[in-house]
Scaffold this active site. Structure first.
Site, PDB file in Angstrom:
ATOM      1  N   GLU A 245       7.436  -1.378  -9.538  1.00 51.79           N
ATOM      2  CA  GLU A 245       5.876  -1.472  -8.820  1.00 51.79           C
ATOM      3  C   GLU A 245       5.536   0.220  -8.466  1.00 51.79           C
ATOM      4  O   GLU A 245       5.534   0.035  -6.864  1.00 51.79           O
ATOM      5  CB  GLU A 245       5.661  -2.890  -8.471  1.00 51.79           C
ATOM      6  CG  GLU A 245       5.877  -3.867  -8.484  1.00 51.79           C
ATOM      7  CD  GLU A 245       4.368  -3.769  -9.702  1.00 51.79           C
ATOM      8  OE1 GLU A 245       3.909  -3.286 -10.106  1.00 51.79           O
ATOM      9  OE2 GLU A 245       4.494  -4.669 -10.782  1.00 51.79           O
ATOM     10  N   CYS A 279      -2.166  -0.202  -3.699  1.00 49.78           N
ATOM     11  CA  CYS A 279      -2.206   1.106  -4.702  1.00 49.78           C
ATOM     12  C   CYS A 279      -3.089   0.717  -5.613  1.00 49.78           C
ATOM     13  O   CYS A 279      -3.313   1.583  -6.882  1.00 49.78           O
ATOM     14  CB  CYS A 279      -0.594   0.050  -5.018  1.00 49.78           C
ATOM     15  SG  CYS A 279      -0.985  -1.834  -4.887  1.00 49.78           S
TER      16      CYS A 279
HETATM   17  P1  NDP Z   1       7.602   4.757  -0.327  1.00 47.58           P
HETATM   18  O1  NDP Z   1       8.094   5.226  -1.671  1.00 47.58           O
HETATM   19  O2  NDP Z   1       7.572   6.138   0.261  1.00 47.58           O
HETATM   20  O3  NDP Z   1       8.679   3.418   0.213  1.00 47.58           O
HETATM   21  C1  NDP Z   1       8.885   2.401  -0.356  1.00 47.58           C
HETATM   22  C2  NDP Z   1      10.032   1.422   0.217  1.00 47.58           C
HETATM   23  O4  NDP Z   1      11.720   2.497  -0.530  1.00 47.58           O
HETATM   24  C3  NDP Z   1      10.382   1.424   1.878  1.00 47.58           C
HETATM   25  O5  NDP Z   1      11.106   0.638   1.621  1.00 47.58           O
HETATM   26  C4  NDP Z   1      10.626   3.224   2.044  1.00 47.58           C
HETATM   27  O6  NDP Z   1      11.811   2.515   2.517  1.00 47.58           O
HETATM   28  C5  NDP Z   1      12.175   2.528   0.650  1.00 47.58           C
HETATM   29  N1  NDP Z   1      12.951   4.332  -0.340  1.00 47.58           N
HETATM   30  C6  NDP Z   1      12.379   5.287   0.277  1.00 47.58           C
HETATM   31  N2  NDP Z   1      14.106   5.655   0.110  1.00 47.58           N
HETATM   32  C7  NDP Z   1      14.066   5.237  -0.843  1.00 47.58           C
HETATM   33  C8  NDP Z   1      15.558   5.579  -1.489  1.00 47.58           C
HETATM   34  N3  NDP Z   1      16.012   6.871  -1.907  1.00 47.58           N
HETATM   35  N4  NDP Z   1      16.160   4.334  -2.600  1.00 47.58           N
HETATM   36  C9  NDP Z   1      15.926   3.174  -2.213  1.00 47.58           C
HETATM   37  N5  NDP Z   1      14.805   2.954  -1.538  1.00 47.58           N
HETATM   38  C10 NDP Z   1      13.953   4.249  -1.049  1.00 47.58           C
HETATM   39  O7  NDP Z   1       6.003   3.881  -0.157  1.00 47.58           O
HETATM   40  P2  NDP Z   1       5.252   3.525   1.287  1.00 47.58           P
HETATM   41  O8  NDP Z   1       6.433   2.991   1.390  1.00 47.58           O
HETATM   42  O9  NDP Z   1       4.541   4.799   1.161  1.00 47.58           O
HETATM   43  O10 NDP Z   1       4.562   2.224  -0.058  1.00 47.58           O
HETATM   44  C11 NDP Z   1       3.133   2.960  -0.129  1.00 47.58           C
HETATM   45  C12 NDP Z   1       3.252   3.410  -2.098  1.00 47.58           C
HETATM   46  O11 NDP Z   1       3.745   1.821  -2.468  1.00 47.58           O
HETATM   47  C13 NDP Z   1       2.572   3.444  -2.051  1.00 47.58           C
HETATM   48  O12 NDP Z   1       2.430   5.042  -3.427  1.00 47.58           O
HETATM   49  C14 NDP Z   1       1.656   2.502  -2.850  1.00 47.58           C
HETATM   50  O13 NDP Z   1       0.212   2.820  -4.361  1.00 47.58           O
HETATM   51  C15 NDP Z   1       2.817   2.246  -3.796  1.00 47.58           C
HETATM   52  N6  NDP Z   1       1.773   0.687  -3.925  1.00 47.58           N
HETATM   53  C16 NDP Z   1       2.437   0.161  -5.164  1.00 47.58           C
HETATM   54  C17 NDP Z   1       2.207  -1.232  -5.135  1.00 47.58           C
HETATM   55  C18 NDP Z   1       2.107  -1.918  -6.673  1.00 47.58           C
HETATM   56  O14 NDP Z   1       2.768  -3.189  -7.011  1.00 47.58           O
HETATM   57  N7  NDP Z   1       2.661  -0.852  -7.769  1.00 47.58           N
HETATM   58  C19 NDP Z   1       1.865  -2.023  -4.713  1.00 47.58           C
HETATM   59  C20 NDP Z   1       2.382  -1.183  -2.967  1.00 47.58           C
HETATM   60  C21 NDP Z   1       2.397   0.024  -3.004  1.00 47.58           C
HETATM   61  P3  NDP Z   1      11.134   3.078   4.056  1.00 47.58           P
HETATM   62  O15 NDP Z   1      10.098   3.087   4.138  1.00 47.58           O
HETATM   63  O16 NDP Z   1      12.424   2.982   5.155  1.00 47.58           O
HETATM   64  O17 NDP Z   1      11.535   5.448   3.708  1.00 47.58           O
END
Ligand code: NDP
Length: 500
Positions: A245, A279
């Site tokens: 997502e 999002c």
């Molecule tokens: P990120 O992609 O930065 O992080 C998402 C999650 O992935 C966090 O828990 C993060 O940990 C973790 N993460 C980071 N690096 C890795 C890795 N290499 N491997 C596995 N996991 C990892 O997104 P954001 O948290 O900034 O969220 C915002 C984004 O989410 C926006 O693009 C938004 O559009 C999207 N979004 C999509 C939705 C949907 O349903 N389609 C709903 C809500 C948001 P950490 O935070 O510790 O870095």
């Protein structure tokens, strides 16, 4: 000694992740950081818990999930206040977010048996001697990786459905919202104390990466497209299935016969609530020429009334992730440098940790503000010839998450033509709360579905069983068939399928 933290920037101190409010810097909680071994151990504990949880059957899980739903409903204000303390989201918005999550827990719990439970499906004539049976069995332990912007409803879109399908879950919340993630696991443990069916592992991105490689049977990721690709690459090593997502750049189309007051109200809400950190938030608007001026005036009039700040009255809170402010600033500055006009806000609207509502017009379609996810309280509004041009422009990006259409006669047809997983007609975002509907994107917005029947099936493996119920009239799948029988099979197939 307690260090002074930059507000909102998570730090690791003495092996603990420290979460702080993005505006005040007040500490919201601290949590032991997991390493790869801790993550593997959690998954191993989860595997045992999963067997117990699956053994409860649909009725047992439904009863417990409904108890969890009731607990969250009764502590709605508590969780909304925690969301506010950690991410800066206005409490009212936290209540609305959690309300949607409660709805999903309820629906998933009540519908899991119907969607996933064992059933007979029809046999076909050529295999009429067999009955056909289908059920969806749990994967075991599902890894859920969540973002910070909707720290309750977004991960629960996976967690509630995965649990209802009979899986255990190991959840890695965003480093910006660990306290909310912990609250979810702690409250679940209050109603399911026997086994760690829902566990949380804390840390930075490397902990998410470790979860992908920990032996979980499936990963449900919600976050940015860039991280989604990393998650897929890590999961590819072990052929672990993934649900992605990812981000979006949703468009709203305003057609000539739209109710402009309703469209403006929904546009301001869909684009600016949660400070635009949504999002499925509206980031681009295409309004047809005859209504453009009137619509724009109504949008500006409403957007300029919004209150920005951290107090209880504020409608737009701080930007949760301090680094996002520079992205928002770059999009606004670039739009203005390239001929765009700010009819509200503009470069001066960026006042960290806040960004004030900004409405941009005349922005070129290849500008970052139109093509990239801004994730701030900004909107680009463009005048288009007609709905066809609006659809072409709306569909021009690699993203395809949601969308919105305001109009009467053609609105449903336009909604169908949007290249997106969801669309709202004469509203915005409403599909996320409709638990009977699937939620997910196309293209750079990801694949797979949470919510609805599809969201339950996402967390179950289809198990197909054929069972003999009589002798074979046309024995095909045996070495004991005779040439005569093979001839009969060939004639039967010709008779059945050889015409037309
Ligand atoms: P990120 O992609 O930065 O992080 C998402 C999650 O992935 C966090 O828990 C993060 O940990 C973790 N993460 C980071 N690096 C890795 C890795 N290499 N491997 C596995 N996991 C990892 O997104 P954001 O948290 O900034 O969220 C915002 C984004 O989410 C926006 O693009 C938004 O559009 C999207 N979004 C999509 C939705 C949907 O349903 N389609 C709903 C809500 C948001 P950490 O935070 O510790 O870095």
């Amino acid at each position: 000694m307690t260090a002074v933290h930059a507000p909102g920037v998570p730090v690791i101190e003495d092996g603990e992740l420290v979460s702080t409010h993005p505006a005040t810097g007040a500490e919201a909680g601290r949590f032991a950081v997991a390493d790869a071994d801790d993550v593997r151990r959690s998954v191993a504990r989860g595997a045992e818990a999963a067997r117990w949880w699956a053994g409860l059957g649909h009725a047992g899980r439904r009863q417990r999930l409904l108890r969890w739903r009731a607990l969250i409903a009764n502590r709605l204000t508590e969780i909304a206040e925690l969301i506010n303390r950690e991410g800066g989201k206005p409490v009212a918005d936290g209540i609305v977010e959690t309300t949607a999550a409660i709805e999903h827990i309820d629906w998933a719990a009540r519908n899991a048996r119907r969607v996933l439970g064992p059933r007979r499906v029809r046999s076909r004539l050529v295999l009429a001697e067999f009955s056909a049976h289908l059920e969806y069995q749990p994967y075991g332990v599902v890894g859920v990786i969540g973002p910070w912007n909707y720290p309750v409803v977004t991960p629960l879109g996976s967690i509630a459905y995965a649990l209802a399908a009979g899986n255990a879950v190991v959840f890695k919340p965003s480093e910006y919202t660990p306290a909310v993630g912990q609250w979810l696991a702690d409250t679940f443990a209050e109603v399911v104390p026997e086994h760690p069916v829902l566990q949380v592992v804390h840390g930075l991105g490397d902990v998410g990466a470790a979860l992908c490689r920990s032996g979980v049977a499936k990963v449900a990721f919600t976050g940015s497209t860039a991280t989604g690709k990393k998650v897929m690459a890590a999961c590819a090593e072990t052929l672990t299935p993934v649900l992605i997502e990812a981000g979006g750049k949703d468009a709203m189309i305003v057609d000539a016969d739209a109710n402009l007051d309703a469209a403006a109200e929904a546009c301001v809400w869909g684009g600016l609530m949660n400070a635009g950190q949504t999002c499925i938030g509206i980031e681009r608007v295409y309004a047809v020429e005859p209504v453009y001026d009137a619509f724009l005036a109504k949008v500006v009039e409403r957007a300029q009334r919004l209150t920005v700040g951290d107090g209880p009255e504020a409608q737009i809170g701080p930007i949760t992730m301090p680094s996002q402010i520079e992205i928002i600033r770059r999009h606004i500055d670039d739009a203005v440098a390239r001929g765009g006009r700010a009819v509200l806000g503009g470069p001066d609207a960026v006042r960290p940790p806040y960004v004030h509502p900004t409405i941009l017009v005349d922005v070129p379609e290849d500008a970052a503000a139109v093509r990239e996810e801004t994730f701030g309280p900004t909107l680009t509004v463009k005048k288009v010839r007609d709905a066809d041009e609006a659809v072409t422009l709306a569909n021009a990006l690699p993203y395809g998450l949601g969308g919105s259409v305001f109009g009467r006669r053609r609105a449903m047809a336009i909604a169908r033509r949007l290249r997106s997983g969801m669309a709202a007609v004469n509203s915005t975002i409403t599909f996320v709360g409709m638990s009977t509907l699937p939620f997910g994107g196309v293209g750079d917005s990801g694949f797979g579905r949470i919510h609805g029947d599809d969201g339950l099936r996402e967390f179950g493996r289809a198990k197909a069983i054929t069972k003999r119920r009589g002798p074979s009239l046309l024995p095909a799948m045996t070495f004991e068939r005779t040439p005569k029988q093979v001839g009969l099979i060939a004639r039967t197939i010709k008779m059945l399928y050889g015409r037309g």
